[in-house]
Structures are given as structure tokens and as C-alpha cells.
Design a protein around this motif. Structure first.
Motif, short mmCIF file in Angstrom:
data_model
loop_
_atom_site.label_atom_id
_atom_site.label_comp_id
_atom_site.label_asym_id
_atom_site.label_seq_id
_atom_site.Cartn_x
_atom_site.Cartn_y
_atom_site.Cartn_z
N ARG A 83 0.94 -1.23 -0.07
CA ARG A 83 -0.13 -0.05 -0.08
C ARG A 83 0.89 1.26 0.09
O ARG A 83 0.65 2.39 -0.76
N SER A 84 2.01 1.13 0.90
CA SER A 84 2.53 2.31 1.06
C SER A 84 3.60 2.81 -0.01
O SER A 84 4.60 1.80 -0.19
N GLU A 86 6.15 4.86 0.42
CA GLU A 86 7.37 5.01 1.25
C GLU A 86 8.05 3.58 1.51
O GLU A 86 9.19 3.29 1.41
N ASN A 87 7.10 2.58 1.79
CA ASN A 87 7.57 1.39 1.99
C ASN A 87 8.31 0.78 0.54
O ASN A 87 9.25 -0.09 0.62
N SER A 116 6.22 9.59 -4.00
CA SER A 116 6.54 8.95 -2.57
C SER A 116 7.61 7.69 -2.74
O SER A 116 8.34 7.67 -1.95
N GLU A 179 0.75 -4.71 3.75
CA GLU A 179 1.16 -4.30 5.08
C GLU A 179 0.13 -4.86 6.16
O GLU A 179 0.50 -5.08 7.41
#
Length: 227
Positions: A83-84, A86-87, A116, A179
């Protein structure tokens, strides 16, 4: 898919799904739909142009690395509906520093040049192949057809501890999941092995980007000890 996470998509969602009465009243104003449509069209062209430029720059950087005769490890990291951004960016950075050969962003996973992702990757995305595949199952099947062993990194009942398993010879791929819900069950079923990172606290799992770093560098450590 190329527009995932873009300003065009955010603008569209805020128009069709207003979050307040004020936003709803503004959306219902005469000619508002026409104005928003024009904004979205411009943002879409801008996003596609930025993506094309980024791809040209990345391809140029990868060609430079090929000319340097760099020998990356035959390790592929598959991201299943993470989802992220950043991850994802952190995982790309880990993959590049470990010398992995590629990252495959599958399903709804954001991928470069999503801002991102690029920010968290800290320019690492310029130096490793990162491609999008609609289905993680398809990604696993395609790699296995080429002789790649695929691990699912997940805390299932039949998972083997990363501390106890011997890493197979390259090529190898590892799958990392969402996540909240982890790897899709149909993806796990396709993998050759399920592996977990042993934990010693109350929680039995860690952040997906941290898990990627632990697993990736353990694989590379074992491979490098054989060379």
C-alpha cells in the motif's frame, strides 16, 4: 495503472467523492465538472510525460551499469499489493544496495516514478530495474517457468525460519505482501517455500520494508560466503 497515486487520480476522487458539504456544493456548481475534467486531462499528460522522462533516464543509467560490467545477484523482489509508496521506495533502496537484479511491483503496488516511491528510494530507483506486473500470481508463474525458485515471506503455520533454511543457489525470488493482510493466499500456494523471520517480542511480524532488508541481506550473505 500508470496513473496510480498521481495528482490526476487524487483530483478525480476528490471530485466524485467529496468529503464535506462544502466540497459537495463546489462540485455541483455549474461548469465545475468541465473545469475539473480539463485539470485532470492536463495532470494526466504531465504525469505520462514525467514517467516517460524518468524511464529514459533509468534506461540510460542501467545501460551505464551494464557497460561497467556490474554483476548483480540473481535475486528478484516481488511486491504483492503493498500500500505505502514509502515502503516500496525503501524496499527498492534495499534491493539496490544488496545488488539485487530487479523489483516487480504487482497489482496495486505503487511503483516509480510515483513521487512517494522515488523520494523514499533516494535515487536508488535509477539503478535497478523496477517493473509493474498486474498480477503477483503471474509474476511467480513467469519466474518459475524460467527456473527461478520463489519464496513467500509470510508467517504461516508451515513456514520455515529464515535462520534454519539454506538459501538455494541463484536465481531466487522473494514475495512480500500487503502491510495489513500479507501475501494473497493464491500467491502463497504458487510459491516453492514459505519463510518467516523469527521474532522474540509480543508481535510476530515487522514492517514490510524492514522484513525485506533482513531477508535480502541474509540471502546475499549466504551467497557471498560461497563465492
Amino acid at each position: 495503472t500508470r496513473l496510480a497515486g498521481s495528482a490526476a487520480v487524487r483530483t478525480y476522487r476528490s471530485f466524485v467523492l467529496p468529503k464535506s458539504r462544502k466540497a459537495l456544493a463546489m462540485a455541483n456548481q455549474p461548469q465545475r465538472a468541465t473545469t475539473v475534467a480539463a485539470q485532470i486531462a492536463f495532470m494526466t499528460r504531465e504525469t505520462v510525460a514525467n514517467q516517460s522522462e524518468w524511464l529514459r533516464n533509468r534506461d540510460r543509467n542501467l545501460n551505464t551499469l551494464d557497460e561497467m560490467k556490474r554483476q548483480p545477484y540473481e535475486l528478484t523482489i516481488i511486491l504483492d499489493a503493498i500500500r505505502s509508496g514509502e515502503n516500496v521506495g525503501s524496499i527498492i533502496r534495499t534491493a539496490e544496495t544488496a545488488g539485487a537484479v530487479r523489483v516487480l511491483a504487482c497489482g496495486t503496488t505503487p511503483f516509480p516514478p510515483t513521487p512517494s516511491v522515488i523520494k523514499a528510494a533516494c535515487r536508488s530507483a535509477d539503478y535497478i530495474a523496477c517493473d509493474h506486473i498486474p498480477s503477483a500470481v503471474d509474476a511467480v508463474i513467469q519466474l518459475q517457468a524460467k527456473g527461478v525458485v520463489v519464496w513467500a515471506l509470510e508467517t504461516t503455520e508451515n513456514a520455515v525460519s529464515l535462520h534454519d533454511i539454506q538459501v538455494p543457489k541463484a536465481p531466487l525470488a522473494i514475495v512480500l505482501g500487503n502491510e495489513l493482510v500479507g501475501i494473497s493466499p493464491d500467491v502463497i500456494q504458487r510459491c516453492n517455500q514459505t519463510v518467516l523471520i523469527p521474532t522474540f517480542g509480543i508481535k510476530n511480524s515487522m514492517n514490510v520494508a524492514a522484513a525485506a532488508a533482513v531477508t535480502t541481506f541474509e540471502i546475499v550473505r549466504q551467497w557471498s560466503s560461497l563465492s
